[in-house]
Design an enzyme around this catalytic site. Structure first.
Site, PDB file in Angstrom:
ATOM      1  N   LYS A 329       0.835  -1.196   0.000  1.00  0.00           N
ATOM      2  CA  LYS A 329       0.000   0.000   0.000  1.00  0.00           C
ATOM      3  C   LYS A 329       0.874   1.251   0.000  1.00  0.00           C
ATOM      4  CE  LYS A 329      -4.046  -1.989   2.332  1.00  0.00           C
ATOM      5  NZ  LYS A 329      -4.953  -1.874   3.504  1.00  0.00           N
ATOM      6  N   ASP A 381       1.053   7.053 -18.941  1.00  0.00           N
ATOM      7  CA  ASP A 381       0.071   8.116 -19.119  1.00  0.00           C
ATOM      8  C   ASP A 381      -1.064   7.892 -18.124  1.00  0.00           C
ATOM      9  OD1 ASP A 381      -1.136  10.357 -20.111  1.00  0.00           O
ATOM     10  OD2 ASP A 381      -1.901   9.410 -21.928  1.00  0.00           O
TER      11      ASP A 381
END
Length: 595
Positions: A329, A381
């Site tokens: 995480k 992207d």
């Protein structure tokens, strides 16, 4: 329901004003793309980079202008819902013979959703599905070029035809030796396809515009021979004296997928009918989503629109649940995914631990930096969305609990929907730390070499990744290593790369704390090793191939070259594919020729 009659006198004028706004946007977009040819001919690399950044901003400016005009001229807030529906019908009529109808529909959506409340985002008010077909649109203006040119060589005229393919683009620079380069292209073609029999329909189809990006211009097309089609691209580069060379020849879908990767900057292409370019490119890369092709052509808003339609379509035809994404995480982002969908969703947390001295606005600024920057094949992207409504029943309870705990300010529970006010979406990759954990010795070697190459490509693009831990990099299906955690990136030229000072006393040498002064932009590459090289097999490969990354001189040297105005070459293909080694054998090639 749509109105049966077009009765509101303002509706047509509203539709025309919206189309005027779009037409202005696309005219400026084309002008910027068309000017890329002159910048390439002049080797104006800084101008090319600047134009690429500025073009990304065009769309939002035109949307804001259109909103302002509608509010000023039509008191748009008072327009009834019935009148909005009429405006949409008029707009459809205006697009009947338009050359960019799909882009104009997206522009309509962008303006409308800035004005209307979210509850009105329905079929009646925006284009949820395309209303105008983009099939077989062609520019019929007398002086215009077709989408692609077709050439019909024989075996005996193939060389001369390829010469004509290149010279038809009318670049004003002379080639160093175009005939020699075409010979290299033909040799590469034969190596790729072997000896083949030319069928009756043998032809070469070439898109009419060059594709410009950074320091390269690309001829893009395909060779058709019977039932076989071979996509190809020819990168054209400058030599030291502004003469040109064909640097290599790329053949096949895999090569083209690397050229059009989601981790590379957008191309500049002069297009009257973008849908025809996308259709042509999809015939060469059928695995490439249309959304990514539109984005690769610089039409990222259209790419976002199509991506979201694809996402909604996938939701309707799947039943799995959104979950917290596998892996370590993050401290800044909450990341979740849908296992059946090859993307991840990233939400900025409300609070960060003390070691992350940042803000939500600063993180958004980092993602915008990446959007506007040359991503050199090493930064994914990112699609940015606001107010995305997800079906609540498709979320695992653990994920909902995590969102409520970590991102409450961005979460709205609206009936059966979970609305996330701001979310980034990226291509899913295998986190590099997970990949290395399960990899064979050969895979570890390849991935570690790729990791170092990725960092060096980022350095060449004036990017210091900041947090270089393995978990912040991913492995694509082609085995490329790509960086995707942007909250600590900086421009390389803003950093100060230092050596760790020698301890002056025994206490300093034995101290577990940093005893020397450290500025906010100071970086000590010698300290990277303990964080990155705990695994002996990883350490061995890294030190063999990339030990220079632990040396401040490497980083500082690149920084100084960039500050001096140098623009590095970063190629979307392996160095061994280049024709440079063949040119060095030629007596015609100057000894100083380089790119």
């Amino acid at each position: 329901m749509f109105p049966h009659q077009l009765t509101d006198s303002r509706a047509f004028d509203v539709a025309q004003a919206l189309l005027d706004g779009f037409n202005k946007h696309y005219r400026l977009f084309r002008e910027a793309s068309r000017a890329a040819k002159a910048r390439f001919e002049e080797a104006d690399w800084h101008g090319q980079q600047r134009a690429q950044r500025e073009r990304i901003e065009f769309y939002d400016r035109r949307v804001d202008e259109a909103v302002e005009r509608l509010q000023k001229e039509f008191d748009i807030g008072s327009l009834s819902m019935d009148a909005w529906q009429q405006a949409k019908l008029h707009y459809i009529g205006l697009l009947t013979n338009h050359h960019q109808p799909e882009l104009a529909e997206t522009f309509f959506n962008s303006v409308t959703t800035k004005i209307l409340h979210r509850s009105y985002f329905r079929n009646d008010f925006i284009f949820v599905r395309p209303a105008i077909s983009t099939e077989y649109i062609e520019n019929d203006e007398p002086a215009s070029l077709p989408t692609y040119r077709a050439y019909y060589p024989t075996r005996d005229t193939l060389h001369d035809t390829l010469l004509r393919v290149v010279t038809n683009f009318q670049l004003k620079n002379d080639f160093e030796d175009l005939g020699r380069d075409v010979d290299h292209v033909l040799s590469a073609l034969h190596a790729h396809t072997g000896e083949v029999r030319l069928r009756a329909n043998f032809q070469i189809q070439v898109l009419s515009s060059l594709f410009f990006r950074n320091k390269g211009a690309y001829v893009v097309g395909k060779i058709v021979n019977g039932f076989n089609e071979t996509p190809f691209a020819l990168p054209i580069l400058h030599t030291a004296g502004k003469r040109l060379v064909i640097d290599t020849a790329l053949f096949g879908e895999d090569d083209l997928l690397m050229l059009f990767s989601f981790a590379r900057a957008y191309f500049m292409v002069e297009m009257e009918v973008p849908s025809a370019y996308v259709q042509f490119l999809r015939s060469m890369m059928p695995r490439k989503p249309r959304s990514e092709l539109y984005s690769a052509l610089g039409l990222q808003k259209q790419g976002k629109n199509i991506f979201y339609r694809d996402f909604l379509y996938h939701l309707r035809h799947s039943s799995d649940h959104f979950r917290i994404a596998p892996g370590i995480k993050g401290m800044v982002m909450l990341v979740f995914d849908l296992p059946s969908f090859p993307y991840v969703f990233k939400v900025i947390k409300d609070t960060f631990p003390p070691q992350k001295d940042t803000t939500r606005e600063q993180i958004q600024g980092k993602y915008l930096l990446v959007k506007n920057h040359d991503r050199v094949g090493r930064m994914a992207d990112t699609l940015e969305y606001s107010n995305v409504a997800f079906p609540r029943q498709r979320f695992e309870d653990a994920l909902v609990d995590e969102l409520r705990r970590e991102c409450a300010s961005l979460l709205e529970e609206d009936g059966d929907a979970l609305v996330i006010r701001h979310v980034y979406i990226e291509r899913r990759m295998i986190p590099l730390n997970i990949y290395l954990h399960d990899a064979t010795a050969r895979q570890i070697e390849s991935a570690v070499i790729e990791y170092g190459n990725a960092i060096k490509d980022l350095v060449a693009a004036n990017i210091f990744p900041g947090d270089m831990l393995w978990k912040n990099f991913g492995v694509t299906r082609q085995g490329k290593v790509v960086f995707y955690d942007y909250d600590e990136i900086e421009y390389l030229t803003d950093c100060n790369f230092r050596r760790v000072p020698a301890p002056r006393t025994e206490e300093e040498e034995l101290s577990g704390e940093v005893w020397y002064p450290v500025g906010p932009k100071d970086v000590f590459p010698e300290t990277f090793g303990p964080f990155l090289l705990g695994n002996p097999s990883v350490r061995e490969v890294f030190l063999k191939h990339h030990a220079d990354l632990l040396d401040p001189a490497f980083w500082q040297g690149h920084k100084e070259r960039i500050l001096a105005g140098h623009v590095h070459d970063v190629f979307p293909y392996d160095a061994h594919r280049r024709f440079a080694h063949l040119r060095r054998r030629s007596p015609l090639a100057p000894a100083t020729a380089s790119t």
